[in-house]
Design an enzyme around this catalytic site. Structure first.
Site, PDB file in Angstrom:
ATOM      1  N   SER A  53      15.755 -20.079   5.480  1.00 28.62           N
ATOM      2  CA  SER A  53      14.858 -19.903   6.613  1.00 28.62           C
ATOM      3  C   SER A  53      14.205 -18.528   6.586  1.00 28.62           C
ATOM      4  O   SER A  53      12.985 -18.392   6.742  1.00 28.62           O
ATOM      5  CB  SER A  53      15.637 -20.094   7.920  1.00 28.62           C
ATOM      6  OG  SER A  53      14.785 -19.910   9.033  1.00 28.62           O
ATOM      7  N   SER A  55      16.454 -29.587  12.932  1.00 22.09           N
ATOM      8  CA  SER A  55      15.328 -28.644  12.800  1.00 22.09           C
ATOM      9  C   SER A  55      14.737 -28.661  11.399  1.00 22.09           C
ATOM     10  O   SER A  55      13.524 -28.537  11.204  1.00 22.09           O
ATOM     11  CB  SER A  55      15.785 -27.228  13.143  1.00 22.09           C
ATOM     12  OG  SER A  55      16.187 -27.136  14.481  1.00 22.09           O
ATOM     13  N   SER A  90     -13.876   9.442  -9.564  1.00 22.46           N
ATOM     14  CA  SER A  90     -12.798  10.412  -9.453  1.00 22.46           C
ATOM     15  C   SER A  90     -13.192  11.440  -8.405  1.00 22.46           C
ATOM     16  O   SER A  90     -14.364  11.809  -8.283  1.00 22.46           O
ATOM     17  CB  SER A  90     -12.564  11.110 -10.804  1.00 22.46           C
ATOM     18  OG  SER A  90     -11.752  12.255 -10.644  1.00 22.46           O
ATOM     19  N   SER A  91     -12.204  11.913  -7.645  1.00 23.64           N
ATOM     20  CA  SER A  91     -12.511  12.875  -6.589  1.00 23.64           C
ATOM     21  C   SER A  91     -12.874  14.249  -7.148  1.00 23.64           C
ATOM     22  O   SER A  91     -13.461  15.076  -6.443  1.00 23.64           O
ATOM     23  CB  SER A  91     -11.323  13.006  -5.639  1.00 23.64           C
ATOM     24  OG  SER A  91     -10.179  13.491  -6.334  1.00 23.64           O
ATOM     25  N   HIS A 125       0.704  -4.164 -32.962  1.00 26.29           N
ATOM     26  CA  HIS A 125       1.625  -3.024 -32.894  1.00 26.29           C
ATOM     27  C   HIS A 125       0.866  -1.708 -32.735  1.00 26.29           C
ATOM     28  O   HIS A 125       1.349  -0.646 -33.140  1.00 26.29           O
ATOM     29  CB  HIS A 125       2.517  -2.963 -34.139  1.00 26.29           C
ATOM     30  CG  HIS A 125       3.195  -4.259 -34.452  1.00 26.29           C
ATOM     31  ND1 HIS A 125       4.316  -4.695 -33.790  1.00 26.29           N
ATOM     32  CD2 HIS A 125       2.871  -5.246 -35.336  1.00 26.29           C
ATOM     33  CE1 HIS A 125       4.671  -5.884 -34.256  1.00 26.29           C
ATOM     34  NE2 HIS A 125       3.800  -6.240 -35.191  1.00 26.29           N
ATOM     35  N   LYS A 140     -16.145  10.343 -14.412  1.00 27.16           N
ATOM     36  CA  LYS A 140     -15.171   9.260 -14.569  1.00 27.16           C
ATOM     37  C   LYS A 140     -15.510   8.021 -13.737  1.00 27.16           C
ATOM     38  O   LYS A 140     -15.963   8.121 -12.606  1.00 27.16           O
ATOM     39  CB  LYS A 140     -13.772   9.741 -14.159  1.00 27.16           C
ATOM     40  CG  LYS A 140     -13.145  10.728 -15.117  1.00 27.16           C
ATOM     41  CD  LYS A 140     -11.712  11.049 -14.695  1.00 27.16           C
ATOM     42  CE  LYS A 140     -10.822   9.845 -14.911  1.00 27.16           C
ATOM     43  NZ  LYS A 140      -9.434  10.118 -14.488  1.00 27.16           N
ATOM     44  N   ARG A 183      -5.078  -2.837   5.171  1.00 24.20           N
ATOM     45  CA  ARG A 183      -6.145  -2.455   4.244  1.00 24.20           C
ATOM     46  C   ARG A 183      -6.802  -3.656   3.551  1.00 24.20           C
ATOM     47  O   ARG A 183      -8.004  -3.691   3.333  1.00 24.20           O
ATOM     48  CB  ARG A 183      -5.558  -1.508   3.193  1.00 24.20           C
ATOM     49  CG  ARG A 183      -6.547  -0.971   2.182  1.00 24.20           C
ATOM     50  CD  ARG A 183      -5.836  -0.058   1.187  1.00 24.20           C
ATOM     51  NE  ARG A 183      -6.753   0.580   0.267  1.00 24.20           N
ATOM     52  CZ  ARG A 183      -7.354   1.751   0.469  1.00 24.20           C
ATOM     53  NH1 ARG A 183      -7.117   2.409   1.590  1.00 24.20           N
ATOM     54  NH2 ARG A 183      -8.168   2.271  -0.420  1.00 24.20           N
TER      55      ARG A 183
END
Length: 474
Positions: A347, A129, A302-303, A177, A308, A19
């Site tokens: 590794s 290596s 929003s669906s 706060h 929104k 995605r």
């Protein structure tokens, strides 16, 4: 049900390669498995050139300029066919670094011809290596950070700094706060976050990238046994510093200790955490109506609720920052430990570096896009301030304290008197003005407080933005 694992082209398992591929694709050049193999080839080529240039092995000729250029071109042209060839060799060797050695010997045969036998034995000479891997990872991480991640992060911080400067004069009610507190300006609060983020980038820009080239247990044992008259630490240092541009680490086990990686990942993680703080704060300002989100026509917020516009960019950034930090934290804590002279946990662990940077880069992209879609709403902030006149209790009692210390009569118990007026209830401008007039303040002080409003009580907040020293990204 058909198995999706059989679909061609192959379907990505993770979101970064599926995605979100476009946002993180630049990291593929630096932190993918193919990039690791390309860097391994690069290091092996440079080690061969370094050994022959330095005349380390008596009787072995130097590579000509054309031969050196042809070997370096192998690195430049490294692509799909080379990746496939290396995979074929590795299926036989069952060892990734040995596969690189054999792959490069084939290329050397083509470039040098019948004269390649002696030169070919200097490919991977004296190396374990990890000599190839640690130098490769140092180059890979440096490239990813300096060429991809840092430029994106700097651009984001400059974007935040520009917003801070633009909004420096916009008064806003603070919340400490979760409660109404001393007013500030929206720009000053953004400047705080930009300053914190920039500080982490400055630390990262000074990062050291350490590397070793000292054999199986970091002792130059094989080197000294084969060629005892060579100053191998100097050969190694010149290779690491002059050829690769890294910082030489003279004291290691079989592996370079990875402490520099832990330091770097901790700094990136700290940047991520400050950015996470920005995302949650901006999300809250959107919720309060201090920012309006600007969307193009036709986009969906929003669906089910047409009104929104959800702060999804900041929420997406939060999630990706948390994933990134989970990986960065485990990398930093795990890589600094290796059993005795070597174990293989590093590794496997280092193969997750790209994923850690990928989620951070994706978060930076989302945060930048989210910020670009915001408009400040001064009217909403002003309404909030107008509904909280009690915040002026602080400057009034502070002025009374100063006057009392100077011997002005009637200034006793200023905190308690303001607490009685303001705590637990709302007051308006008229209530406060009546109270101020009854305090017996000197006329000039009384006049100052009668003119003061929550909107004007922002202290030096606008001026403090001038302390923000974030330079434009180069």
């Amino acid at each position: 049900m058909r198995s999706l694992a059989d679909v061609q082209p192959s379907i990505a398992l993770g979101a970064l390669d599926g995605r979100y591929r476009s946002a993180v694709a630049p990291l593929v050049d630096h932190l993918s498995e193919a990039a690791l193999n390309r860097r391994r080839v690069h290091v092996e080529v440079e080690w061969l050139i370094h050994l022959t240039d330095a005349g380390v092995v008596p009787g072995v000729r130097s590579l000509t300029a054309d031969e050196q250029a042809a070997l370096r071109q192998v690195v430049e042209d490294f692509g799909a066919e080379d990746i496939a060839e290396l995979a074929d060799i590795e299926r036989e060797t069952v060892h990734d670094v040995k596969a690189v050695e054999y792959y490069l010997k084939r290329r050397l045969d083509t470039i040098v011809g019948s004269d390649s036998d002696g030169l070919g034995e200097l490919i991977h000479f004296g190396c374990t290596s990890e000599d190839i891997n640690n130098t490769s990872y140092a180059l890979m991480v440096r490239g990813a950070l300096e060429q991809v991640w840092l430029p994106k992060a700097r651009t984001l911080v400059e974007q935040i700094a520009a917003m801070a400067r633009d909004l420096r004069e916009i008064p806003m009610l603070s919340r400490t706060h979760g409660q109404a507190a001393t007013p500030t300006t929206l720009g000053k609060e953004l400047a705080v976050l930009a300053h914190r983020l920039d500080r982490q980038l400055r630390r990262l820009s000074q990062q050291d990238y350490l590397a070793k080239m000292s054999g199986a247990t970091g002792t130059f044992g094989a080197h000294a046994a084969a060629l005892p008259d060579v100053d191998w630490p100097q050969v190694s240092r010149a290779f690491v510093e002059d050829r690769l541009g890294l910082t030489w680490n003279p004291l290691t086990t079989q592996i370079e200790s990875h402490d520099w990686q832990a330091e770097l990942y901790a700094d990136v993680a700290r940047f991520n955490r400050v950015l996470h703080n920005l995302c949650t704060d901006v999300w809250s300002y959107i919720s309060l109506g201090y920012f309006a989100q600007v969307r193009g026509q036709g986009t969906v917020g929003s669906s089910t609720m047409p009104h929104k516009v959800n702060p999804i960019r900041f929420e997406n950034a939060e999630a990706n920052l948390e994933v990134s930090n989970a990986l960065l934290d485990v990398l930093a804590s795990t890589l600094v430990t290796s059993r005795l002279q070597r174990d293989l946990t590093d590794s496997s662990m280092q193969r997750n570096i790209g994923t850690a940077f990928g989620h951070s880069l994706l978060a930076i992209d989302n945060a930048a896009r989210g910020l670009a879609g915001l408009d400040a709403v001064p009217a909403t902030m002003a309404a909030d301030l107008d509904a909280n006149w009690e915040v002026l209790g602080e400057p009034i009692q502070s002025a009374m304290r100063a006057l009392g210390a100077q011997g002005v009569p009637g200034m006793d118990k200023p905190y308690e008197r303001l607490k009685e007026l303001t705590r637990g209830r709302r007051i308006n401008g008229e209530d406060l003005a009546e109270f101020v007039k009854g305090l017996g303040l000197p006329s000039d002080v009384e006049a100052r407080f009668l003119e003061m409003t929550p909107r004007s009580y922002v202290g030096l907040a606008p001026r403090l933005v001038d302390y923000l020293d974030v330079s434009s990204p180069s």
